[in-house]
Design an enzyme around this catalytic site. Structure first.
Site, PDB file in Angstrom:
ATOM      1  N   TYR A   1      -1.425  -1.083  11.002  1.00  0.00           N
ATOM      2  CA  TYR A   1      -1.459  -1.469   9.888  1.00  0.00           C
ATOM      3  C   TYR A   1      -0.422  -1.232   8.739  1.00  0.00           C
ATOM      4  O   TYR A   1       0.113  -2.006   7.967  1.00  0.00           O
ATOM      5  CB  TYR A   1      -2.891  -0.855   9.062  1.00  0.00           C
ATOM      6  CG  TYR A   1      -2.944  -0.979   7.810  1.00  0.00           C
ATOM      7  CD1 TYR A   1      -3.286  -2.282   7.135  1.00  0.00           C
ATOM      8  CD2 TYR A   1      -2.947   0.085   6.793  1.00  0.00           C
ATOM      9  CE1 TYR A   1      -3.406  -2.232   5.974  1.00  0.00           C
ATOM     10  CE2 TYR A   1      -2.951  -0.043   5.715  1.00  0.00           C
ATOM     11  CZ  TYR A   1      -3.236  -1.400   4.854  1.00  0.00           C
ATOM     12  OH  TYR A   1      -3.305  -1.290   3.624  1.00  0.00           O
TER      13      TYR A   1
ATOM     14  N   LYS B   1       2.386  -3.694   6.482  1.00  0.00           N
ATOM     15  CA  LYS B   1       2.743  -3.568   5.097  1.00  0.00           C
ATOM     16  C   LYS B   1       4.307  -3.478   4.874  1.00  0.00           C
ATOM     17  O   LYS B   1       4.942  -4.041   3.990  1.00  0.00           O
ATOM     18  CB  LYS B   1       1.813  -2.504   4.430  1.00  0.00           C
ATOM     19  CG  LYS B   1       0.377  -2.824   4.186  1.00  0.00           C
ATOM     20  CD  LYS B   1       0.301  -4.285   3.309  1.00  0.00           C
ATOM     21  CE  LYS B   1      -1.285  -4.587   3.413  1.00  0.00           C
ATOM     22  NZ  LYS B   1      -1.429  -5.878   2.933  1.00  0.00           N
TER      23      LYS B   1
ATOM     24  N   SER C   1       0.983  -1.274  -0.051  1.00  0.00           N
ATOM     25  CA  SER C   1      -0.106  -0.022   0.089  1.00  0.00           C
ATOM     26  C   SER C   1       0.896   1.180  -0.035  1.00  0.00           C
ATOM     27  O   SER C   1       1.905   1.255   0.735  1.00  0.00           O
ATOM     28  CB  SER C   1      -0.940   0.021   1.068  1.00  0.00           C
ATOM     29  OG  SER C   1      -1.457   1.318   1.377  1.00  0.00           O
TER      30      SER C   1
HETATM   31  C1  UD1 Z   1      -7.020   4.721   4.129  1.00  0.00           C
HETATM   32  C2  UD1 Z   1      -5.851   4.421   5.069  1.00  0.00           C
HETATM   33  C3  UD1 Z   1      -4.612   3.577   4.265  1.00  0.00           C
HETATM   34  C4  UD1 Z   1      -5.316   2.225   3.678  1.00  0.00           C
HETATM   35  C5  UD1 Z   1      -6.564   2.846   2.887  1.00  0.00           C
HETATM   36  C6  UD1 Z   1      -7.239   1.177   2.420  1.00  0.00           C
HETATM   37  C7  UD1 Z   1      -5.613   6.524   6.570  1.00  0.00           C
HETATM   38  C8  UD1 Z   1      -5.003   7.657   7.126  1.00  0.00           C
HETATM   39  N1  UD1 Z   1      -5.262   5.831   5.520  1.00  0.00           N
HETATM   40  O1  UD1 Z   1      -6.482   5.551   3.005  1.00  0.00           O
HETATM   41  O2  UD1 Z   1      -3.687   3.580   5.069  1.00  0.00           O
HETATM   42  O3  UD1 Z   1      -4.474   1.813   2.904  1.00  0.00           O
HETATM   43  O4  UD1 Z   1      -7.455   3.737   3.560  1.00  0.00           O
HETATM   44  O5  UD1 Z   1      -8.124   0.801   3.559  1.00  0.00           O
HETATM   45  O6  UD1 Z   1      -6.716   5.885   7.324  1.00  0.00           O
HETATM   46  N2  UD1 Z   1     -12.154  11.441   3.477  1.00  0.00           N
HETATM   47  C9  UD1 Z   1     -13.276  12.264   3.854  1.00  0.00           C
HETATM   48  N3  UD1 Z   1     -14.607  11.720   4.392  1.00  0.00           N
HETATM   49  C10 UD1 Z   1     -14.618  10.602   4.652  1.00  0.00           C
HETATM   50  C11 UD1 Z   1     -13.648   9.355   4.448  1.00  0.00           C
HETATM   51  C12 UD1 Z   1     -12.332  10.057   3.749  1.00  0.00           C
HETATM   52  O7  UD1 Z   1     -13.142  13.547   3.674  1.00  0.00           O
HETATM   53  O8  UD1 Z   1     -15.685   9.797   5.091  1.00  0.00           O
HETATM   54  C13 UD1 Z   1     -11.148  12.081   2.925  1.00  0.00           C
HETATM   55  C14 UD1 Z   1      -9.873  11.362   3.612  1.00  0.00           C
HETATM   56  O9  UD1 Z   1      -9.402  12.446   4.602  1.00  0.00           O
HETATM   57  C15 UD1 Z   1      -8.929  11.527   2.609  1.00  0.00           C
HETATM   58  C16 UD1 Z   1      -9.565  11.058   1.252  1.00  0.00           C
HETATM   59  O10 UD1 Z   1     -11.120  11.148   1.699  1.00  0.00           O
HETATM   60  O11 UD1 Z   1      -8.285  12.951   2.225  1.00  0.00           O
HETATM   61  C17 UD1 Z   1      -9.349   9.377   1.008  1.00  0.00           C
HETATM   62  O12 UD1 Z   1      -9.713   8.833   2.320  1.00  0.00           O
HETATM   63  P1  UD1 Z   1      -9.964   7.263   2.356  1.00  0.00           P
HETATM   64  O13 UD1 Z   1     -10.799   6.701   1.339  1.00  0.00           O
HETATM   65  O14 UD1 Z   1     -10.012   6.643   4.039  1.00  0.00           O
HETATM   66  O15 UD1 Z   1      -8.425   6.792   2.003  1.00  0.00           O
HETATM   67  P2  UD1 Z   1      -6.965   6.925   2.651  1.00  0.00           P
HETATM   68  O16 UD1 Z   1      -6.849   7.852   3.780  1.00  0.00           O
HETATM   69  O17 UD1 Z   1      -6.094   7.550   1.414  1.00  0.00           O
END
Ligand code: UD1
Length: 340
Positions: free
Chosen positions: A151, A155, A127
């Site tokens: 987590y 990895k 990842s």
């Molecule tokens: C997350 C994990 C990452 C993992 C991946 C797959 C974290 C910090 N990172 O990635 O380690 O490999 O999931 O499970 O948790 N967001 C919102 N609202 C939401 C959800 C997300 O604004 O309800 C934003 C987040 O702040 C981020 C983006 O959307 O900027 C993507 O978030 P997300 O889909 O959770 O992925 P990652 O954080 O990149």
């Protein structure tokens, strides 16, 4: 390429099930091994309906050496594509031992059984999280490891174990794939991302708001140093990602050597851009509010995508709009949200 007998651990999960279809499509003979701890049994029936034949599946935990041994004795696999693992960041902080047990214990158990059965071709799910908060964006594979939570640490450790193993015995050929943010669903709308609980990740959360199952999206922070202040990610269509595994496997057999590549598009989108794209795809009004930053979040993750192109000939084909449209077709269709 030649047809291989492939064991696909975690093959009933989100990325695993799409990779199953891509491997079968490429002519491989695939057996799924899954504990169904975080996947639905009905995925198997739906995969069978898509390919038009029965799916070969073993229900077992990847930490169960006995069950793995029996699977190898029966299946005589040429290679393993290993997805079976836990992947929720906040859960990993609360239950670190579960993460080390499944992600590391599962990996070493699998490697021992593979070795005992003379199977030394492996594609490993890593990842972008191994980069922590990277110094450089787009982030190249040469960026250093930064563990941010249990987590992510699993990895990093998984990659290190695989590197030491390859160094100890040149018969191993291991492809390490660092995924950026997988999104979207299969073109059939019969499989897709289907979390049982409230989703942690952005795209499945948006899809549930679009469907009316959740009231509104929380945008975690709008004061990051990004063009609109919200987090930027490199979303990659899960069908493109699945194809990356087929190319990785082919490369292992052609070269007899391992590789390490990012799988992303090289292009980032902000949370607000994703919401806007999903709105277009679903034709629904998507309510959102700006919420505080999520602890541990990274402002920007974008892949340097050149190495995957050079080493594997991998190029993504699908756009963010196609990710949103396929996600919506899946989540608004009859096959998602089962209770099994
Ligand atoms: C997350 C994990 C990452 C993992 C991946 C797959 C974290 C910090 N990172 O990635 O380690 O490999 O999931 O499970 O948790 N967001 C919102 N609202 C939401 C959800 C997300 O604004 O309800 C934003 C987040 O702040 C981020 C983006 O959307 O900027 C993507 O978030 P997300 O889909 O959770 O992925 P990652 O954080 O990149």
């Amino acid at each position: 390429m030649a047809k291989q007998r492939v064991l696909l651990t975690g093959g009933a999960g989100y990325i695993g099930s799409h990779t199953y279809l891509a491997l079968v499509d490429a002519g491989h003979e695939v057996t799924i091994l899954d504990s169904f701890a975080n996947a639905r049994q009905s995925v198997i029936d739906r995969l069978g309906r898509i390919i038009g034949t029965e799916v070969d599946v073993i229900e077992a935990d990847v930490r169960d050496a006995h069950a793995l041994g029996a699977a190898f004795a029966a299946g005589r696999f040429d290679a393993v594509v290993h997805f079976a693992a836990l992947k929720a960041v906040s859960e990993s902080v609360e239950k670190p031992l579960d993460y080390f047990d499944v992600n590391i214990g599962g990996l070493t158990t699998l490697l021992r059984v593979m070795d005992a059965h003379d199977c030394r071709r492996l594609v490993f799910s890593s990842s972008a999280t191994v980069y922590g908060v990277p110094d450089e964006t787009p982030t190249p594979e040469t960026a250093e490891f930064r563990g941010m939570n249990p987590y992510g640490q699993t990895k990093i450790m998984g990659e290190q174990i695989l590197n030491w193993l390859s160094a100890s015995d040149p018969r191993w050929a291991i492809g390490i794939l660092r995924y950026f943010n997988p999104a979207g669903a299969h073109g059939s709308a019969m499989i897709g991302e289907d979390p049982r609980d409230i989703p942690n990740n952005l795209m499945p959360f948006i899809s549930k708001v679009a469907k009316g199952e959740l009231p509104k999206i929380s945008v975690f922070g709008d004061d990051y140093d990004t063009p609109d202040g919200t987090g930027v990610r490199d979303y990659i269509h899960v069908e493109d990602l699945a194809r990356g595994h087929v190319l990785s496997l082919a490369r292992l057999f052609e070269s007899g050597e391992g590789h390490l590549v990012n799988l992303g598009t090289g292009r980032g989108y902000s949370v607000l851009e994703v919401i806007a794209a999903y709105k277009r795809a679903s034709n629904r009004d998507l309510a959102y509010e700006i919420a505080p930053r999520r602890p541990g979040d990274v402002p920007i993750y974008v892949a340097a995508a050149g190495k995957a192109a050079d080493v594997l000939g991998f190029r993504t084909e699908k756009t963010l709009d196609e990710m949103c449209a396929s996600s919506w077709a899946w989540i608004s269709g009859p096959h998602s949200g089962g209770t099994d």
